[in-house]
Scaffold this motif. Structure first.
Motif, PDB file in Angstrom:
ATOM      1  N   ALA A  46       2.015  -5.054  -5.413  1.00  0.00           N
ATOM      2  CA  ALA A  46       2.476  -3.684  -5.717  1.00  0.00           C
ATOM      3  C   ALA A  46       3.586  -3.271  -4.755  1.00  0.00           C
ATOM      4  CB  ALA A  46       1.304  -2.710  -5.651  1.00  0.00           C
ATOM      5  N   THR A  47       4.421  -4.244  -4.392  1.00  0.00           N
ATOM      6  CA  THR A  47       5.582  -3.962  -3.541  1.00  0.00           C
ATOM      7  C   THR A  47       6.803  -3.724  -4.432  1.00  0.00           C
ATOM      8  OG1 THR A  47       6.133  -6.294  -3.452  1.00  0.00           O
ATOM      9  CG2 THR A  47       4.662  -5.472  -1.722  1.00  0.00           C
ATOM     10  N   HIS A  62       2.924  -6.297 -14.275  1.00  0.00           N
ATOM     11  CA  HIS A  62       2.241  -4.998 -14.468  1.00  0.00           C
ATOM     12  C   HIS A  62       3.200  -4.090 -15.241  1.00  0.00           C
ATOM     13  CE1 HIS A  62      -0.670  -1.812 -12.917  1.00  0.00           C
ATOM     14  NE2 HIS A  62       0.251  -1.129 -13.570  1.00  0.00           N
ATOM     15  N   LEU A 117       6.700 -13.340  -2.732  1.00  0.00           N
ATOM     16  CA  LEU A 117       5.240 -13.161  -2.808  1.00  0.00           C
ATOM     17  C   LEU A 117       4.635 -13.935  -3.975  1.00  0.00           C
ATOM     18  CD1 LEU A 117       4.976  -9.373  -1.838  1.00  0.00           C
ATOM     19  CD2 LEU A 117       4.265 -11.347  -0.449  1.00  0.00           C
ATOM     20  N   ALA A 136       0.323   2.310  -5.139  1.00  0.00           N
ATOM     21  CA  ALA A 136      -0.842   1.432  -4.963  1.00  0.00           C
ATOM     22  C   ALA A 136      -2.172   2.165  -5.108  1.00  0.00           C
ATOM     23  CB  ALA A 136      -0.764   0.754  -3.602  1.00  0.00           C
ATOM     24  N   CYS A 145       0.857  -1.210   0.000  1.00  0.00           N
ATOM     25  CA  CYS A 145       0.000   0.000   0.000  1.00  0.00           C
ATOM     26  C   CYS A 145       0.881   1.244   0.000  1.00  0.00           C
ATOM     27  CB  CYS A 145      -0.918  -0.003   1.221  1.00  0.00           C
ATOM     28  SG  CYS A 145      -2.005  -1.425   1.281  1.00  0.00           S
ATOM     29  N   GLY A 146       1.832   1.288  -0.914  1.00  0.00           N
ATOM     30  CA  GLY A 146       2.774   2.411  -0.931  1.00  0.00           C
ATOM     31  C   GLY A 146       2.403   3.474  -1.938  1.00  0.00           C
ATOM     32  N   PRO A 165       9.866  -3.655 -11.630  1.00  0.00           N
ATOM     33  CA  PRO A 165      10.603  -4.701 -12.324  1.00  0.00           C
ATOM     34  C   PRO A 165      10.215  -6.061 -11.721  1.00  0.00           C
ATOM     35  CG  PRO A 165      12.070  -2.979 -11.464  1.00  0.00           C
ATOM     36  CD  PRO A 165      10.731  -2.765 -10.854  1.00  0.00           C
ATOM     37  N   ARG A 178       0.585   2.599   6.732  1.00  0.00           N
ATOM     38  CA  ARG A 178       0.182   2.609   5.314  1.00  0.00           C
ATOM     39  C   ARG A 178      -1.047   1.723   5.095  1.00  0.00           C
ATOM     40  NH1 ARG A 178       5.440   2.742   1.361  1.00  0.00           N
ATOM     41  NH2 ARG A 178       5.856   4.936   1.688  1.00  0.00           N
ATOM     42  N   ASP A 203      -0.155  -4.900   3.969  1.00  0.00           N
ATOM     43  CA  ASP A 203       1.103  -4.154   3.991  1.00  0.00           C
ATOM     44  C   ASP A 203       1.756  -4.418   5.342  1.00  0.00           C
ATOM     45  OD1 ASP A 203       2.222  -1.414   2.218  1.00  0.00           O
ATOM     46  OD2 ASP A 203       3.189  -1.997   4.094  1.00  0.00           O
ATOM     47  N   ASN A 207       3.623  -2.432   6.747  1.00  0.00           N
ATOM     48  CA  ASN A 207       3.682  -1.143   7.450  1.00  0.00           C
ATOM     49  C   ASN A 207       2.248  -0.791   7.894  1.00  0.00           C
ATOM     50  OD1 ASN A 207       3.349   1.688   7.812  1.00  0.00           O
ATOM     51  ND2 ASN A 207       5.268   2.068   6.732  1.00  0.00           N
ATOM     52  N   SER A 260      10.684  -8.103  -2.544  1.00  0.00           N
ATOM     53  CA  SER A 260       9.630  -9.019  -2.075  1.00  0.00           C
ATOM     54  C   SER A 260       8.918  -9.755  -3.213  1.00  0.00           C
ATOM     55  CB  SER A 260       8.599  -8.229  -1.253  1.00  0.00           C
ATOM     56  OG  SER A 260       8.147  -7.114  -2.012  1.00  0.00           O
ATOM     57  N   HIS A 261       9.236  -9.439  -4.473  1.00  0.00           N
ATOM     58  CA  HIS A 261       8.445 -10.023  -5.572  1.00  0.00           C
ATOM     59  C   HIS A 261       8.535 -11.553  -5.619  1.00  0.00           C
ATOM     60  CE1 HIS A 261       8.081  -6.064  -8.134  1.00  0.00           C
ATOM     61  NE2 HIS A 261       7.470  -5.998  -6.980  1.00  0.00           N
ATOM     62  N   ASN A 294       2.948  -1.525 -17.732  1.00  0.00           N
ATOM     63  CA  ASN A 294       1.806  -0.747 -18.192  1.00  0.00           C
ATOM     64  C   ASN A 294       2.112   0.256 -19.296  1.00  0.00           C
ATOM     65  OD1 ASN A 294       3.364   0.387 -16.107  1.00  0.00           O
ATOM     66  ND2 ASN A 294       1.829   1.934 -15.693  1.00  0.00           N
TER      67      ASN A 294
HETATM   68  P1  NAD Z   1       6.678   1.891  -1.996  1.00  0.00           P
HETATM   69  O1  NAD Z   1       7.952   1.537  -1.299  1.00  0.00           O
HETATM   70  O2  NAD Z   1       6.130   3.267  -1.861  1.00  0.00           O
HETATM   71  O3  NAD Z   1       5.521   0.887  -1.505  1.00  0.00           O
HETATM   72  C1  NAD Z   1       5.724  -0.479  -1.341  1.00  0.00           C
HETATM   73  C2  NAD Z   1       4.875  -0.935  -0.152  1.00  0.00           C
HETATM   74  O4  NAD Z   1       4.994  -2.358  -0.046  1.00  0.00           O
HETATM   75  C3  NAD Z   1       5.338  -0.354   1.187  1.00  0.00           C
HETATM   76  O5  NAD Z   1       4.237   0.243   1.849  1.00  0.00           O
HETATM   77  C4  NAD Z   1       5.882  -1.564   1.956  1.00  0.00           C
HETATM   78  O6  NAD Z   1       5.651  -1.488   3.357  1.00  0.00           O
HETATM   79  C5  NAD Z   1       5.094  -2.716   1.331  1.00  0.00           C
HETATM   80  N1  NAD Z   1       5.744  -4.020   1.399  1.00  0.00           N
HETATM   81  C6  NAD Z   1       7.025  -4.320   1.011  1.00  0.00           C
HETATM   82  N2  NAD Z   1       7.242  -5.640   1.177  1.00  0.00           N
HETATM   83  C7  NAD Z   1       6.091  -6.176   1.657  1.00  0.00           C
HETATM   84  C8  NAD Z   1       5.703  -7.492   1.997  1.00  0.00           C
HETATM   85  N3  NAD Z   1       6.517  -8.539   1.865  1.00  0.00           N
HETATM   86  N4  NAD Z   1       4.455  -7.685   2.463  1.00  0.00           N
HETATM   87  C9  NAD Z   1       3.601  -6.644   2.596  1.00  0.00           C
HETATM   88  N5  NAD Z   1       3.921  -5.375   2.285  1.00  0.00           N
HETATM   89  C10 NAD Z   1       5.145  -5.146   1.815  1.00  0.00           C
HETATM   90  O7  NAD Z   1       6.875   1.499  -3.501  1.00  0.00           O
HETATM   91  P2  NAD Z   1       6.093   2.090  -4.777  1.00  0.00           P
HETATM   92  O8  NAD Z   1       6.768   3.337  -5.209  1.00  0.00           O
HETATM   93  O9  NAD Z   1       4.643   2.074  -4.540  1.00  0.00           O
HETATM   94  O10 NAD Z   1       6.489   0.994  -5.886  1.00  0.00           O
HETATM   95  C11 NAD Z   1       6.009  -0.316  -5.806  1.00  0.00           C
HETATM   96  C12 NAD Z   1       6.342  -1.027  -7.112  1.00  0.00           C
HETATM   97  O11 NAD Z   1       5.628  -0.372  -8.157  1.00  0.00           O
HETATM   98  C13 NAD Z   1       7.824  -0.958  -7.507  1.00  0.00           C
HETATM   99  O12 NAD Z   1       8.204  -2.215  -8.028  1.00  0.00           O
HETATM  100  C14 NAD Z   1       7.888   0.135  -8.572  1.00  0.00           C
HETATM  101  O13 NAD Z   1       8.900  -0.071  -9.533  1.00  0.00           O
HETATM  102  C15 NAD Z   1       6.523  -0.019  -9.204  1.00  0.00           C
HETATM  103  N6  NAD Z   1       6.038   1.214  -9.846  1.00  0.00           N
HETATM  104  C16 NAD Z   1       5.510   1.061 -11.081  1.00  0.00           C
HETATM  105  C17 NAD Z   1       5.029   2.157 -11.762  1.00  0.00           C
HETATM  106  C18 NAD Z   1       4.453   1.938 -13.121  1.00  0.00           C
HETATM  107  O14 NAD Z   1       4.134   2.880 -13.828  1.00  0.00           O
HETATM  108  N7  NAD Z   1       4.299   0.673 -13.525  1.00  0.00           N
HETATM  109  C19 NAD Z   1       5.099   3.433 -11.181  1.00  0.00           C
HETATM  110  C20 NAD Z   1       5.613   3.549  -9.883  1.00  0.00           C
HETATM  111  C21 NAD Z   1       6.071   2.410  -9.218  1.00  0.00           C
END
Ligand code: NAD
Ligand code: 89V
Length: 343
Positions: free
Chosen positions: A73-74, A123, A82, A16, A12-13, A98, A41, A36, A38, A78-79, A125
């Motif tokens: 959406a982490t 994802h 998960l 998300a 939920c970062g 990635p 969040r 999440d 956190n 963690s990918h 996009n």
């Molecule tokens: P972020 O760090 O703001 O949020 C990630 C969230 O995941 C955090 O709140 C964290 O606490 C939580 N988290 C991490 N590991 C976890 C786990 N094992 N279990 C539960 N929660 C967990 O990151 P973000 O900026 O939102 O980016 C997330 C992903 O989205 C990245 O891979 C980023 O590259 C991608 N992204 C893609 C686009 C796009 O256009 N496709 C744009 C921005 C970000």
């Protein structure tokens, strides 16, 4: 009418909220549970989107919720765990880009989904952006004949680190985070790449990784393309987050220029059209292009789940994009052309 597909969102970062807003617009699918690690969040997002089922741990969520899919959406570390967790529960999954830190992890993840018999979509996009779909449609319609040269360009001075501070901390930055989208677009528009040469550099002293990359690709079908990206380029009018495209073909040319202007030149002359994305009610400029593409890819996923179709950017498809990312870094370090591994 089939009952709506029930999704669980993990992470939920920063990004998300775009997934969640978009899911509300997807007919026949929605998010029923959040996860999440956190708690702040988790609860802020649950409150904002009115989702009561909240979990600090994805294993707990998968153990108690009845889910038709998870939306991961982490960030990258963690990918793999998960995806493997969802595969153990035989739950279809979307994983943000990635996809993985390296190809070993990525292959293990696609193998896990295949062995579990569940679909896995990355994802990715950018290829779902309205202007880029318009480019692809023009090529498919034969508007410029057979493409022989292309350029996919994203040059900006936008402070991407404000929203995504982790991007300043990694040893790798622009190819892994942004170039990955452009390399996927190169595949989408010109077919598979069979050789790659990359030059990189870091201009911004406040970050660890490279923030400029110039990549030359040779495609199996004969197209030569250039993928170039920079977060160190200050322009008169900031174009973030527009991807600009130039393509030369045997019967004409195509240019996707700033402000989403698509110009096609053929024997009959030049025609410019507006291929701007829609501004969804929940979206905001300048991100609306990316935000609309999130809706488009999530609609595609729901459709694939309903029909049993293969997502365009399945895990196995994305191995080929990740192979280009890996090959680009290898080329930049070695100072030579690299042949990407084929999948
Ligand atoms: P972020 O760090 O703001 O949020 C990630 C969230 O995941 C955090 O709140 C964290 O606490 C939580 N988290 C991490 N590991 C976890 C786990 N094992 N279990 C539960 N929660 C967990 O990151 P973000 O900026 O939102 O980016 C997330 C992903 O989205 C990245 O891979 C980023 O590259 C991608 N992204 C893609 C686009 C796009 O256009 N496709 C744009 C921005 C970000
Ligand atoms: O895709 C991403 O993770 C983003 C952005 C689109 C801004 O590059 O960092």
């Amino acid at each position: 009418m089939a009952s709506p597909l029930r999704g669980g969102l993990i992470g939920c970062g920063f990004f998300a909220a775009n997934h969640l807003h978009a899911w509300r617009e997807v007919v026949g699918a929605g998010i029923v549970a959040l996860c999440d690690s956190n708690p702040a969040r988790l609860h802020a997002t649950g409150d904002a989107f009115g989702i009561a089922a909240r979990h600090a741990d994805a294993a707990a969520m998968l153990a108690v919720e009845r889910l038709d899919f998870v939306d991961i959406a982490t960030t990258v570390p963690s990918h793999r765990p998960l995806v493997e967790l969802a595969a153990r529960h035989r739950v279809p999954m979307i994983c943000q880009k990635p996809f993985a830190a390296d190809l070993v992890d990525a292959v293990a993840m696609t193998d896990a989904a295949t062995a579990a018999g569940v679909p896995l979509m990355v994802h990715e996009n950018f290829r779902w952006q309205t202007p880029l779909r318009a480019v692809r449609q023009a090529i498919d319609a034969g508007r410029i004949g057979t493409p022989f040269w292309g350029r996919i360009s994203f040059r900006s001075a936008y402070d991407v680190f404000a929203g995504q501070p982790y991007l300043a901390q990694g040893e790798r930055f622009i190819i892994e985070d942004l170039g990955i989208h452009l390399l996927d677009l190169a595949r989408f528009l010109f077919g598979e790449a069979v050789q790659i040469t990359a030059h990189t550099r870091r201009v911004n002293p406040a970050i660890r990784g490279e923030d400029v990359a110039t990549i030359l690709l040779g495609h199996a079908g004969g197209v030569t393309s250039v993928v170039d990206c920079s977060y160190a380029t200050r322009l008169a009018r900031e174009p973030f987050p527009e991807t600009l495209v130039e393509i030369d073909g045997s019967a004409g040319t195509l240019r996707l220029a700033q402000d989403y202007r698509l110009t096609i030149v053929d024997a009959g002359g030049a025609a410019t059209s507006d291929v701007a994305p829609a501004l969804r009610p929940w979206a905001s400029r300048p991100w609306h292009n990316i935000q609309e593409s999130v809706l488009n890819i999530q609609r595609h996923w729901a459709e694939c789940l309903r029909t049993g179709g293969m997502p365009e950017t399945s895990g196995s498809d994305n191995l080929r994009t990740l192979a280009l990312v890996q090959a680009a870094y290898e080329s930049a370090v070695a100072g030579r052309t690299v042949i990407p591994p084929s999948f």
